[in-house]
Enzyme design. Sequence first.
Site, PDB file in Angstrom:
ATOM      1  N   GLU A  46      46.368  37.450  46.392  1.00 30.77           N
ATOM      2  CA  GLU A  46      45.646  38.659  46.777  1.00 30.77           C
ATOM      3  C   GLU A  46      44.810  38.396  48.023  1.00 30.77           C
ATOM      4  O   GLU A  46      43.907  39.146  48.341  1.00 30.77           O
ATOM      5  CB  GLU A  46      44.796  39.187  45.621  1.00 30.77           C
ATOM      6  CG  GLU A  46      43.763  38.246  45.066  1.00 30.77           C
ATOM      7  CD  GLU A  46      43.053  38.845  43.865  1.00 30.77           C
ATOM      8  OE1 GLU A  46      43.656  38.868  42.787  1.00 30.77           O
ATOM      9  OE2 GLU A  46      41.914  39.302  44.017  1.00 30.77           O
TER      10      GLU A  46
ATOM     11  N   HIS B 179      45.155  31.723  31.800  1.00 29.78           N
ATOM     12  CA  HIS B 179      44.417  32.103  33.007  1.00 29.78           C
ATOM     13  C   HIS B 179      42.937  31.817  32.791  1.00 29.78           C
ATOM     14  O   HIS B 179      42.392  32.058  31.715  1.00 29.78           O
ATOM     15  CB  HIS B 179      44.640  33.590  33.313  1.00 29.78           C
ATOM     16  CG  HIS B 179      43.787  34.071  34.454  1.00 29.78           C
ATOM     17  ND1 HIS B 179      43.817  33.470  35.695  1.00 29.78           N
ATOM     18  CD2 HIS B 179      42.857  35.056  34.532  1.00 29.78           C
ATOM     19  CE1 HIS B 179      42.953  34.085  36.489  1.00 29.78           C
ATOM     20  NE2 HIS B 179      42.354  35.049  35.815  1.00 29.78           N
TER      21      HIS B 179
ATOM     22  N   CYS C 297      45.685  38.288  39.715  1.00 33.20           N
ATOM     23  CA  CYS C 297      45.787  36.852  39.405  1.00 33.20           C
ATOM     24  C   CYS C 297      47.119  36.450  38.801  1.00 33.20           C
ATOM     25  O   CYS C 297      47.304  35.278  38.474  1.00 33.20           O
ATOM     26  CB  CYS C 297      44.647  36.426  38.486  1.00 33.20           C
ATOM     27  SG  CYS C 297      43.030  36.578  39.251  1.00 33.20           S
TER      28      CYS C 297
END
Lengths: 378, 134
Positions: free
Chosen positions: A112, A267, A144
């Site tokens: 990103e 994550h 993400c």
Amino acid sequence: MSDAHPATRPISGGRSVKSGRSTLFESESLLLRPHFPVGIVGYGAYVPRYRLPAREVARIWTGGKGGVPLGEKSVPGLDEDVATMSIEAARNALLRARIAPDLIRAVWVGSESHPYAVKPTSTIVAEAIGAVPNIQAADWEFACKAGTEAMQAAIGFVGAGMARYVLSIGMDTAQGRPGDALEYTAAAGGAAFLIGPADESLATITASYSFVTDTPDFWRREGEMYPSHGDRFTGEPAYFRHITSAAKTLMEALETVPADYAWAVFHQPNVKFPQRVARMLGFRSEQTEPGLLVGEIGNVYAGSSIIGLTSVLDMAQPGDRVLLVSYGSGAGSDAFDLLVTDKIEERRDLALLTRDYISRRTEIDYATYARFRRKLRM
Amino acid sequence: MELSRHWRLQDQRYRLVGEVCDTCGVKIFPPRDICPECSKPAQELYTFSGRGEVYSFSTVYNAPAGYEEYAPYTVALVKLEEGPVLTAQLTDLGDQEPEIGMPVEMVTRKLRTEGDQGMIVYGYKFRPALAAAV
């Protein structure tokens, strides 16, 4: 290999998913499993040299009071961006894979923080590693999970027999508004994976599964420098729901339980979230510890879960089963089941380990951080 | 804008593609039409390892246009392990002092940007060899 299209092929020993209208075939269609078996032929990580301790951010914005979500985060140097960092991770992946770069048929970079709004990062990376011109190239975006999205696509590309090797990268130089909660964590780093045939792989990919909904927990509008987020809304309906759904569905369909996995990587936007989601799913902290890097390098966004995977591969043994679950705001999770092969031992030390990059550490203060991140307008 | 010049130099700047003389075997960087050792033409392409050592260096405090935001920075003559000496910025020094003889390795980094709207120019720099740094 059955002649039936793989999406309708029964799983051997598989079990249906309780979706309300479950059959064996429906359960299998939730799993993403390629026609030809695939795996990770080479992997590489990258973390920049500079570290900003969270207490430095607290010193500036809260008078040093209150808790901090991690120890410190990595900060890119003035001459680094997602292209340069991806190039280094890709070179490490190629060193381990030991293949000629002109055999690669796609270079995909998920991020990103692409340097250009219009002009692919992937072409720069492909040129720098010598993979041009006979390739697909594209940039991926999904907050993400852009990196694992690129991996999913690579599995499909290789698994369909369209290509022998595809390079998938997740890399970020994440943005955090000065004074915002994200400024403590938004960091720089990521990983590259060369996906190829399973029989050449250091870890095979059994199957994957993706769970995606429209959940507005975090975004950045076109032309804005910094993202916005929904504070506590980023937790239960976003991070926790998507990761647990993805992990549970994958494990149910594969008939596995947490104890079957040597290692699990989730994550990691801060230290608490991945620890909590691991407990919710029934994993022990020893299973997640090697891949939990956020306390030392921060949240590297599109590279977050996958750099954790590189850290696991740096120490895994042949036969180890690994669960990888990414999370991307907006929102979705990709879950992967991997099996480490004996090729790990001959390839691991062909490139720098993730720990080598983490150990290369120069602490900076907030003023230097402000300069490195171009927060000073002259 | 010098788009065409940057584009032409990509191979040598991104990944140290030089030449090896197919007559006398000397490694050449940057690539050129005639071997500087034996004066024979038409060389084979050769990608350098990127490993070398600092031959000499100097720190720039008054940077030329386009490089101001990086000052102060260190420019070095780097002797590649294959022989050629080239000029490049050192990067990722952190709080390390550069030294003559310091082992370095090539990395591809941003060299400059042509203003807020222009292209980003990438190319080789050298950093302290990582194995030695950790």
